[in-house]
Design a protein around this motif. Structure first.
Motif, PDB file in Angstrom:
ATOM      1  N   UNK A   2       0.742  -1.171  -0.041  1.00 51.24           N
ATOM      2  CA  UNK A   2      -0.090  -0.080   0.054  1.00 51.24           C
ATOM      3  C   UNK A   2       0.711   1.269   0.082  1.00 51.24           C
ATOM      4  N   UNK A   3       0.077   2.372   0.241  1.00 52.82           N
ATOM      5  CA  UNK A   3       1.159   3.770   0.185  1.00 52.82           C
ATOM      6  C   UNK A   3       0.562   4.456   1.373  1.00 52.82           C
ATOM      7  N   UNK A  56       8.408 -14.082  16.510  1.00 55.06           N
ATOM      8  CA  UNK A  56       8.065 -12.624  16.442  1.00 55.06           C
ATOM      9  C   UNK A  56       6.836 -12.508  15.296  1.00 55.06           C
ATOM     10  N   UNK A  57       7.084 -13.333  14.293  1.00 52.84           N
ATOM     11  CA  UNK A  57       6.203 -13.176  13.069  1.00 52.84           C
ATOM     12  C   UNK A  57       4.586 -13.445  13.500  1.00 52.84           C
ATOM     13  N   UNK A  58       4.575 -14.498  14.581  1.00 52.42           N
ATOM     14  CA  UNK A  58       3.470 -14.928  15.095  1.00 52.42           C
ATOM     15  C   UNK A  58       2.413 -13.824  15.732  1.00 52.42           C
ATOM     16  N   UNK A  59       3.291 -13.068  16.319  1.00 52.32           N
ATOM     17  CA  UNK A  59       2.911 -11.861  17.350  1.00 52.32           C
ATOM     18  C   UNK A  59       2.560 -10.419  16.497  1.00 52.32           C
ATOM     19  N   UNK A  60       3.552 -10.136  15.525  1.00 54.67           N
ATOM     20  CA  UNK A  60       3.314  -8.768  14.920  1.00 54.67           C
ATOM     21  C   UNK A  60       3.067  -9.095  13.685  1.00 54.67           C
ATOM     22  N   UNK A  61       2.229  -7.863  13.180  1.00 59.13           N
ATOM     23  CA  UNK A  61       2.091  -7.519  11.408  1.00 59.13           C
ATOM     24  C   UNK A  61       3.714  -7.102  11.233  1.00 59.13           C
ATOM     25  N   UNK A  62       4.296  -7.988  10.289  1.00 57.84           N
ATOM     26  CA  UNK A  62       5.582  -7.369   9.897  1.00 57.84           C
ATOM     27  C   UNK A  62       5.600  -6.290   8.769  1.00 57.84           C
ATOM     28  N   UNK A  63       6.013  -5.054   9.149  1.00 57.61           N
ATOM     29  CA  UNK A  63       5.790  -4.043   8.303  1.00 57.61           C
ATOM     30  C   UNK A  63       7.213  -3.735   7.526  1.00 57.61           C
ATOM     31  N   UNK A  64       7.348  -3.455   6.431  1.00 59.68           N
ATOM     32  CA  UNK A  64       8.562  -2.774   5.579  1.00 59.68           C
ATOM     33  C   UNK A  64       7.974  -1.576   4.748  1.00 59.68           C
ATOM     34  N   UNK A  65       8.933  -0.716   4.486  1.00 60.87           N
ATOM     35  CA  UNK A  65       8.577   0.362   3.568  1.00 60.87           C
ATOM     36  C   UNK A  65       9.837   0.810   3.067  1.00 60.87           C
ATOM     37  N   UNK A  66       9.674   1.677   1.838  1.00 55.93           N
ATOM     38  CA  UNK A  66      10.748   2.173   1.175  1.00 55.93           C
ATOM     39  C   UNK A  66      10.704   3.525   1.400  1.00 55.93           C
ATOM     40  N   UNK A  67      11.831   4.108   2.200  1.00 56.01           N
ATOM     41  CA  UNK A  67      11.734   5.602   2.825  1.00 56.01           C
ATOM     42  C   UNK A  67      11.652   6.674   1.715  1.00 56.01           C
ATOM     43  N   UNK A  68      11.515   7.804   1.936  1.00 59.25           N
ATOM     44  CA  UNK A  68      11.420   8.811   0.743  1.00 59.25           C
ATOM     45  C   UNK A  68      12.600   8.908  -0.180  1.00 59.25           C
ATOM     46  N   UNK A  69      12.428   8.979  -1.195  1.00 61.23           N
ATOM     47  CA  UNK A  69      13.630   8.822  -2.259  1.00 61.23           C
ATOM     48  C   UNK A  69      13.866   7.464  -2.718  1.00 61.23           C
ATOM     49  N   UNK A  70      13.254   6.413  -2.260  1.00 63.77           N
ATOM     50  CA  UNK A  70      13.893   5.026  -2.294  1.00 63.77           C
ATOM     51  C   UNK A  70      12.701   4.656  -3.193  1.00 63.77           C
ATOM     52  N   UNK A  71      13.165   3.704  -4.355  1.00 64.97           N
ATOM     53  CA  UNK A  71      12.339   2.839  -4.794  1.00 64.97           C
ATOM     54  C   UNK A  71      11.342   3.568  -5.701  1.00 64.97           C
ATOM     55  N   UNK A  72      10.042   3.309  -5.413  1.00 67.86           N
ATOM     56  CA  UNK A  72       8.824   4.134  -5.975  1.00 67.86           C
ATOM     57  C   UNK A  72       8.457   5.033  -5.010  1.00 67.86           C
ATOM     58  N   UNK A  73       9.110   5.406  -3.938  1.00 70.19           N
ATOM     59  CA  UNK A  73       8.578   6.612  -2.821  1.00 70.19           C
ATOM     60  C   UNK A  73       9.378   7.742  -3.164  1.00 70.19           C
ATOM     61  N   UNK A  74       8.974   8.437  -4.426  1.00 76.54           N
ATOM     62  CA  UNK A  74       9.287   9.704  -4.767  1.00 76.54           C
ATOM     63  C   UNK A  74      10.729   9.693  -5.160  1.00 76.54           C
ATOM     64  N   UNK A  75      11.144   8.787  -6.183  1.00 73.61           N
ATOM     65  CA  UNK A  75      12.706   8.458  -6.265  1.00 73.61           C
ATOM     66  C   UNK A  75      13.423   9.424  -6.550  1.00 73.61           C
ATOM     67  N   UNK A  76      14.718   9.356  -6.018  1.00 73.17           N
ATOM     68  CA  UNK A  76      15.912  10.618  -6.210  1.00 73.17           C
ATOM     69  C   UNK A  76      16.670   9.659  -7.242  1.00 73.17           C
TER      70      UNK A  76
END
Length: 524
Positions: A69-70, A138-158
């Motif tokens: 998602x975004x 840890x995966x049993x208890x938590x939603x594991x969330x990753x993301x691309x910080x600003x500038x990285x990949x498709x996140x307003x890429x530099x």
């Protein structure tokens, strides 16, 4: 100098300086007040909007259980209703499945957000780590969330240069460069800094660690979390510590793995000097390991003899690049990975041994740049440069760089000058730099946090973990002794993982600083 493995990520970081520049990072400055208020506005908006998770893009080639998602964040937090940029986010929901008792349903504890470092690295694939045995609890208890910080990949890429110009080889990597070579690299650094400004425009100044910390709070709100549970590796520990300083009441639990030294006077120029010195020690560790297995590799029975074999390969590659593509620069890049992770030791030693015996194929396979990933590598390097150059003052006089690194290279030649060339655009940066925030929390301001560190980590020298521990009241340090892998959480050390699980799953920390025996050395 960035790399990632399934349980950690490495980010080459830099060091700080000598030139006075506008503030912008001081918590009491008018701009900082506006940015703090802007973060409140953006977080409230994100909490209302949430994140609509669905299928990931085909380009990610991700399995079906990974959702994407975004989240929208302001480019400039001083103007939260101005231009917005979208950050890509990934998630695997908590499995609720106890790996040790299939009949027990594990209650969800919330979302665990992870950043692998950089600057410039993406955490979009992090949630898949839940399939690895060390992460299943840890995966049993938590939603594991990753993301691309600003500038990285498709996140307003530099971008700072044409990716087609990135992997040009073979290249040299002199440990004691000539004056003409230095002039050549200065010209390249100036052109690169100019390219960043030309290709990124006025947005360039907003790619900073402070904005990464603010983005993290907006992401927290968008996930519906009142309190953030966060794990950062390498550079991720730096803006994680900025978050802890800016938003201590928003923290539930934080893990700092391979901690970067957050002292303002170290960010980023002096941290790089410390890093280059530490890589020399780790290079010695690797050579000593090879020497202990001389019966396997035949590269020398002492660390000094192994160094001689490496220099022999450098000289031969300078005269005749392997496969027409692998010169001393490519050799250096390949062997630098062995400074990050000892998992690379057997394959690198085998490749060097085979090359000197007349078979260049293993070395070519390991050192040849992957041209298919040029666009991703160029983007990562652009973000790395922009964030580090924007974050702090840097020396603008080449003579300072030349003096400091010539002196250092006499005792630490392995990585010193390559580190200089990676960071030299910051000497000619076209954007006003910030002053680093003074990372610090007092007793009771921040919930207890966990710091993990390997005693001989080269990319994030151990002094950084000690300094972060001093600055975050109530933090506890767990050290893997006599080890140097960059990022130890969720890796092969069961003792370290026991502390990580106890903290994330139960909120339990050692009563005082703890240490773990090193994980076993790799086998040849």
């Amino acid at each position: 100098m960035r790399a990632a493995v399934v349980y950690s990520a490495a980010g080459s970081f830099l060091l700080t300086a000598l030139t006075a520049t506008p503030a912008g990072g001081s918590s009491g400055a008018p701009g900082a007040v506006a940015e703090r208020n802007g973060t409140v506005v953006a977080a409230a908006r994100a909490a209302e909007a949430g994140i609509k998770f669905g299928a990931c893009t085909k380009e990610m080639d991700a399995p079906g259980n990974l959702q994407c998602g975004t989240v929208s964040v302001p480019l400039d937090y001083a103007h939260p209703n101005g231009k917005q940029i979208n950050l890509t986010v990934s998630r695997v929901p908590a499995t609720h499945s106890d790996p040790h008792n299939s009949k027990r349903r594990v209650p969800r504890k919330g979302a665990l957000v992870y950043n692998p470092g950089g600057p410039g690295s993406s955490g979009m694939y992090f949630p898949l780590v839940g399939t690895v045995p060390e992460w299943k609890r840890i995966a049993a208890a938590y939603d594991l969330v990753g993301y691309a910080p600003r500038g990285v990949g498709r996140s307003a890429p530099l971008s700072c240069q044409d990716p087609e110009n990135l992997f040009k080889g073979p290249s040299s990597a002199p440990t004691h460069p000539s004056e003409s070579y230095k002039r050549q690299r200065i010209a390249q650094a100036k052109a690169y800094a100019s390219g960043c400004a030309k290709r990124s425009g006025s947005a360039l100044r907003y790619y900073t660690s402070l904005n990464n910390a603010r983005d993290l709070d907006v992401l927290r709100a968008a996930l519906g979390e009142q309190k953030l549970t966060f794990m950062g590796a390498s550079y991720g520990t730096y803006f994680g510590s900025l978050y802890a300083t800016l938003f201590p009441s928003h923290v539930r639990r934080m893990v700092f793995d391979a901690a970067v030294n957050p002292a303002p006077e170290q960010v980023w120029y002096r941290n790089n000097l410390a890093q280059s010195a530490a890589f020399e020690d780790r290079w010695a560790d690797f050579r000593e390991w090879i020497a202990r297995h001389d019966d396997v590799y035949g590269l020398g029975s002492t660390a000094e003899a192994v160094a001689g074999s490496y220099e022999k390969a450098r000289t031969r590659l300078a005269a005749e690049p392997a496969g027409g593509k692998i010169g001393p620069g490519q050799l250096q890049s390949a062997f630098l990975m062995a400074g990050y992770y000892d998992d690379y030791w057997p394959s690198r030693a085998e490749a060097l041994s085979a090359y000197l015996k007349g078979d260049p194929k293993p070395l070519i396979e390991q050192a040849e740049p992957v041209t298919e990933s040029a666009a991703e590598a160029e983007n990562s390097n652009a973000v790395y440069t922009a964030v580090e150059c924007n974050d702090a003052p840097w020396p603008t006089d080449w003579n300072v760089w030349d003096r400091d690194n010539t002196r250092l290279a006499r005792v630490a030649p392995f990585e010193t000058w390559d580190n200089v060339w990676a960071n030299l655009p910051c000497a000619f940066w076209p954007v006003a730099r910030q002053r680093p925030l003074d990372v610090r929390t007092g007793p009771g301001e921040l919930p207890p946090t966990l710091i993990l560190a390997a005693e001989r980590d080269a990319a994030a020298p151990y002094d950084g973990a000690l300094e972060l521990n001093r600055r975050l009241a109530g933090s506890v340090l767990v050290t893997e002794r006599d080890a140097g892998t960059h990022g130890v959480g969720g890796g092969p050390n069961a003792c370290v993982n026991g502390h990580l699980d106890a903290y994330l799953l139960e909120g339990r920390l050692p009563a005082r600083h703890a240490s773990c025996a090193p994980h076993p050395e790799p086998k040849p």
